[in-house]
Write an enzyme that holds these catalytic residues in place. Structure first.
Site, PDB file in Angstrom:
ATOM      1  N   ASP A  13      34.458 -36.169  80.837  1.00  0.00           N
ATOM      2  CA  ASP A  13      34.760 -35.328  79.673  1.00  0.00           C
ATOM      3  C   ASP A  13      35.395 -36.147  78.544  1.00  0.00           C
ATOM      4  OD1 ASP A  13      34.794 -32.931  78.283  1.00  0.00           O
ATOM      5  OD2 ASP A  13      36.779 -32.355  79.026  1.00  0.00           O
ATOM      6  N   ASN A  61      27.437 -25.144  79.499  1.00  0.00           N
ATOM      7  CA  ASN A  61      27.194 -25.990  78.324  1.00  0.00           C
ATOM      8  C   ASN A  61      26.003 -25.521  77.472  1.00  0.00           C
ATOM      9  OD1 ASN A  61      28.305 -29.003  80.037  1.00  0.00           O
ATOM     10  ND2 ASN A  61      29.408 -27.796  78.511  1.00  0.00           N
TER      11      ASN A  61
HETATM   12  C1  IPE Z   1      32.794 -30.005  81.824  1.00  0.00           C
HETATM   13  O1  IPE Z   1      33.199 -30.339  80.553  1.00  0.00           O
HETATM   14  C2  IPE Z   1      31.331 -30.291  81.967  1.00  0.00           C
HETATM   15  C3  IPE Z   1      30.937 -31.692  81.855  1.00  0.00           C
HETATM   16  C4  IPE Z   1      31.709 -32.721  81.726  1.00  0.00           C
HETATM   17  C5  IPE Z   1      29.532 -31.896  81.925  1.00  0.00           C
HETATM   18  P1  IPE Z   1      33.349 -29.245  79.392  1.00  0.00           P
HETATM   19  O2  IPE Z   1      33.802 -29.984  78.205  1.00  0.00           O
HETATM   20  O3  IPE Z   1      32.109 -28.451  79.257  1.00  0.00           O
HETATM   21  O4  IPE Z   1      34.493 -28.298  79.985  1.00  0.00           O
HETATM   22  P2  IPE Z   1      35.397 -27.217  79.240  1.00  0.00           P
HETATM   23  O5  IPE Z   1      34.481 -26.310  78.479  1.00  0.00           O
HETATM   24  O6  IPE Z   1      36.298 -27.958  78.322  1.00  0.00           O
HETATM   25  O7  IPE Z   1      36.155 -26.532  80.331  1.00  0.00           O
HETATM   26  C1  IPE Z   2      31.471 -34.187  78.096  1.00  0.00           C
HETATM   27  O1  IPE Z   2      32.046 -34.416  76.852  1.00  0.00           O
HETATM   28  C2  IPE Z   2      29.971 -34.198  78.054  1.00  0.00           C
HETATM   29  C3  IPE Z   2      29.337 -32.878  78.231  1.00  0.00           C
HETATM   30  C4  IPE Z   2      29.949 -31.755  78.459  1.00  0.00           C
HETATM   31  C5  IPE Z   2      27.902 -32.856  78.150  1.00  0.00           C
HETATM   32  P1  IPE Z   2      32.292 -33.234  75.810  1.00  0.00           P
HETATM   33  O2  IPE Z   2      31.070 -33.081  74.960  1.00  0.00           O
HETATM   34  O3  IPE Z   2      32.721 -32.013  76.514  1.00  0.00           O
HETATM   35  O4  IPE Z   2      33.467 -33.839  74.952  1.00  0.00           O
HETATM   36  P2  IPE Z   2      34.715 -33.051  74.371  1.00  0.00           P
HETATM   37  O5  IPE Z   2      35.403 -32.390  75.535  1.00  0.00           O
HETATM   38  O6  IPE Z   2      34.189 -32.061  73.388  1.00  0.00           O
HETATM   39  O7  IPE Z   2      35.537 -34.111  73.745  1.00  0.00           O
HETATM   40 MG    MG Z   3      34.567 -31.294  77.040  1.00  0.00          MG
END
Ligand code: IPE
Ligand code: IPE
Ligand code: MG
Length: 244
Positions: A13, A61
């Site tokens: 993340d 997502n």
């Molecule tokens: C969790 O991250 C999913 C992945 C890393 C693929 P998110 O960024 O989607 O999680 P939330 O929404 O902050 O809980």
């Molecule tokens: C994780 O990084 C990747 C996916 C969920 C695909 P994020 O896209 O959630 O990055 P932040 O949390 O917005 O920084």
């Molecule tokens: Mg994230």
């Protein structure tokens, strides 16, 4: 207890925030994230980790802006195409957990090809969680088990931990030893709800594109210093380690 976790799981993340901090579009963060994933996979192979499970796309997502979702689909496709030969050369078994049926057809095709190509390898297992949701995984498992009861293949008292595990997507029974979440949030975000029952948790503020081999080593060091008691007392564990 071995100092090296047999199975590591990672919520990768922080890509978006990494990009935003540098005034780049979120897509640049995802691109940088792929590089980190490659380095971490290679490091795990070097260390001799048995299995690595990474969360690449959650069932939630899809709620992101259309543009970001389609960029991610393209990126997965490109990354799979460009990495598969190296993964295969590294003797890695690549598996996907999640509902891949919802992905664009060309991506599904690439996923099937990667699974098939590496299926007979004997090295590390790399589980890639895509369109994965921990609750969804349990719903699907429970429906299948209910069908087995309904058609008389099993009786309700045959439902136990092992049977449920076997009906999840991550069904090989290698329980996660170490969980790492980058990006600074302290939550599971619907990841591996069943399998994380006794996993050691490590959270780091480091954003995924900045995560590296040293950070992974640090997490493993923290893991190695912990006493996993599984409900027993500390004294019992010390005694058992002495007996072994
Ligand atoms: C969790 O991250 C999913 C992945 C890393 C693929 P998110 O960024 O989607 O999680 P939330 O929404 O902050 O809980
Ligand atoms: C994780 O990084 C990747 C996916 C969920 C695909 P994020 O896209 O959630 O990055 P932040 O949390 O917005 O920084
Ligand atoms: Mg994230």
């Amino acid at each position: 207890m071995s100092d090296l976790p047999e199975h590591i799981v990672i919520i990768m993340d922080g890509n978006g925030r990494w990009a935003q901090r540098q005034n780049l579009p979120r897509s640049a963060g995802h691109q940088a994230g792929v590089k980190t994933t490659r380095h971490i996979v290679e490091h795990c192979v070097r260390l001799g980790v048995g299995a690595l499970t990474v969360y690449a796309f959650s069932s939630e997502n899809w709620k992101r802006p259309e543009k970001e979702v389609s960029f991610l689909m393209e990126l997965f496709l490109r990354a799979l195409r460009s990495e598969i030969d190296k993964l295969h050369k590294n003797n890695i078994v690549v598996r996907f957990i999640g509902e891949v049926e919802s992905f664009p057809e060309n991506l599904q095709h690439q996923i099937a090809a990667a699974t098939e190509k590496t299926g007979n390898n004997t090295g590390m297992t790399l589980n890639i969680a895509v369109n994965y949701g921990g609750r969804r995984e349990l719903v699907v498992a429970m429906r299948r088990i209910a069908e087995l009861v309904q058609d008389g293949s099993i009786t309700p008292d045959q439902i136990d931990d092992q049977l449920i595990t076997r009906h999840t997507w991550l069904n090989d029974g290698v329980e996660p030893d170490l969980f790492i979440r980058t990006g600074g949030d302290h939550r599971l975000s619907n990841f591996l709800l069943w399998h994380l029952a006794y996993t050691e948790l490590v959270f780091t503020k480091t954003l995924w594109p900045d995560f590296n081999a040293e950070e992974l080593d640090k997490a493993i060091e923290s893991y190695a210093q912990r006493q996993r008691r599984f409900g027993q007392t500390g004294e019992q564990i010390v005694q058992q380690e002495g007996d072994a």
